[in-house]
Design an enzyme around this catalytic site. Sequence first.
Site, PDB file in Angstrom:
ATOM      1  CE  LYS A   1      -4.543  -2.175   1.157  1.00 59.55           C
ATOM      2  NZ  LYS A   1      -4.989  -2.264   2.870  1.00 59.55           N
TER       3      LYS A   1
ATOM      4  NE  ARG B   1      -7.712  -8.054   0.607  1.00 58.08           N
ATOM      5  CZ  ARG B   1      -7.276  -7.865  -0.186  1.00 58.08           C
ATOM      6  NH1 ARG B   1      -6.332  -6.686  -0.484  1.00 58.08           N
ATOM      7  NH2 ARG B   1      -8.244  -7.803  -1.382  1.00 58.08           N
TER       8      ARG B   1
HETATM    9  N1  HH2 Z   1      -7.249  -3.339   0.596  1.00 59.98           N
HETATM   10  C1  HH2 Z   1      -7.533  -3.932  -0.324  1.00 59.98           C
HETATM   11  C2  HH2 Z   1      -8.678  -5.039  -1.016  1.00 59.98           C
HETATM   12  N2  HH2 Z   1      -9.360  -5.717   0.132  1.00 59.98           N
HETATM   13  N3  HH2 Z   1      -9.561  -6.379   2.105  1.00 59.98           N
HETATM   14  C3  HH2 Z   1     -10.011  -5.770   3.442  1.00 59.98           C
HETATM   15  N4  HH2 Z   1     -10.443  -6.827   4.473  1.00 59.98           N
HETATM   16  N5  HH2 Z   1      -8.481  -5.299   3.916  1.00 59.98           N
HETATM   17  C4  HH2 Z   1      -8.120  -4.530   3.284  1.00 59.98           C
HETATM   18  O1  HH2 Z   1      -6.524  -4.098   3.591  1.00 59.98           O
HETATM   19  C5  HH2 Z   1      -8.472  -4.387   1.876  1.00 59.98           C
HETATM   20  C6  HH2 Z   1      -8.904  -5.704   0.884  1.00 59.98           C
HETATM   21  C7  HH2 Z   1      -6.723  -3.555  -1.606  1.00 59.98           C
HETATM   22  O2  HH2 Z   1      -5.952  -3.757  -2.137  1.00 59.98           O
HETATM   23  P1  HH2 Z   1      -5.349  -4.722  -3.104  1.00 59.98           P
HETATM   24  O3  HH2 Z   1      -6.130  -6.011  -2.663  1.00 59.98           O
HETATM   25  O4  HH2 Z   1      -4.268  -4.304  -3.165  1.00 59.98           O
HETATM   26  O5  HH2 Z   1      -5.830  -3.493  -4.468  1.00 59.98           O
HETATM   27  P2  HH2 Z   1      -7.879  -4.356  -5.407  1.00 59.98           P
HETATM   28  O6  HH2 Z   1      -8.283  -5.305  -4.489  1.00 59.98           O
HETATM   29  O7  HH2 Z   1      -8.361  -2.269  -4.603  1.00 59.98           O
HETATM   30  O8  HH2 Z   1      -7.057  -3.621  -6.631  1.00 59.98           O
END
Ligand code: HH2
Length: 282
Positions: A223, A258
């Site tokens: 992040k 995660r």
């Molecule tokens: N962060 C992202 C997506 N989902 N769910 C939980 N529970 N906690 C988090 O910190 C979290 C999440 C965002 O991260 P990323 O997967 O890199 O991006 P995206 O899914 O928006 O593409």
Amino acid sequence: MTAAHHTLPLPRGALSWRGAGLVGVLNVTPDSFSESGRQPTTAEAVAAGLRLRDEGALIVDVGGESTRPGAASVPLGEELARVVDVIEGLTAAGVVVSVDTRKPEVAAAALEAGAQLVNDVGGLRDPAMLEACATAGAPAVAMHMQGEPATMQRAPRYADVVSEVEAFLLERAAAALAAGVPAVVIDPGLGFGKELGHNLALVRATGRLAAHGHPVMVGASRKSFIGRVTGVAEPAARLPGTLAVHLWAAAAGAALLRVHDVAAHAQALAAWAAVLGEGEAA
Ligand code: HH2
């Protein structure tokens, strides 16, 4: 409230910090199967999910809508088309799947397809989401977010970020349990409507959040706040900083991490557990 842990679909011991469970990120979106810029096929996405499992993920978190800052929302039909077949393929291969969605319809379809956990970055605020989880008897993750992904990083404001996030998560967890959701994981939502100081305060508060008895999930992977403290602009190059934050959080009581880089985290946790003498006679 601690009894709720036992109804999560997790192997015994997975919720102790030494075995902090890894939740592998599988974003089934055009922007996350990198260079190609196209939507991955079901077979490609299933293969990627199996790889995460083989590398040590306890759960594979399948998402069809990006929630990165500034991301636009994805229509229901499109999100369903992205995730349902992939979840079917993974669960048929014995993978424990969570679905990363804000839409109750997607959660319900994913649970029908074999997912065992719902990861709602919307914080379980939608009564229909609670109903979908309760009906399927599925536990859920309540994550805190201030605002909406499209605008959340514009001017996040808190009087006391830890108290506000904590109060929100406890209130949502209580509401979910009252609605019949069997167990709730709480997640401070790093990067979701938070500036650097907010994110750091929330990581520091991991133990305080965990003390309430709900398993805590932490997601710092790649992040931008990691980029801010390390000066590393490229998200995929932020693994060392991510590991430092995640190991600190695990030591403080996070039950689930995660992560994008499962193999690296599995190695780090294994080495740490070995130093602590896990498995040796006391
Ligand atoms: N962060 C992202 C997506 N989902 N769910 C939980 N529970 N906690 C988090 O910190 C979290 C999440 C965002 O991260 P990323 O997967 O890199 O991006 P995206 O899914 O928006 O593409």
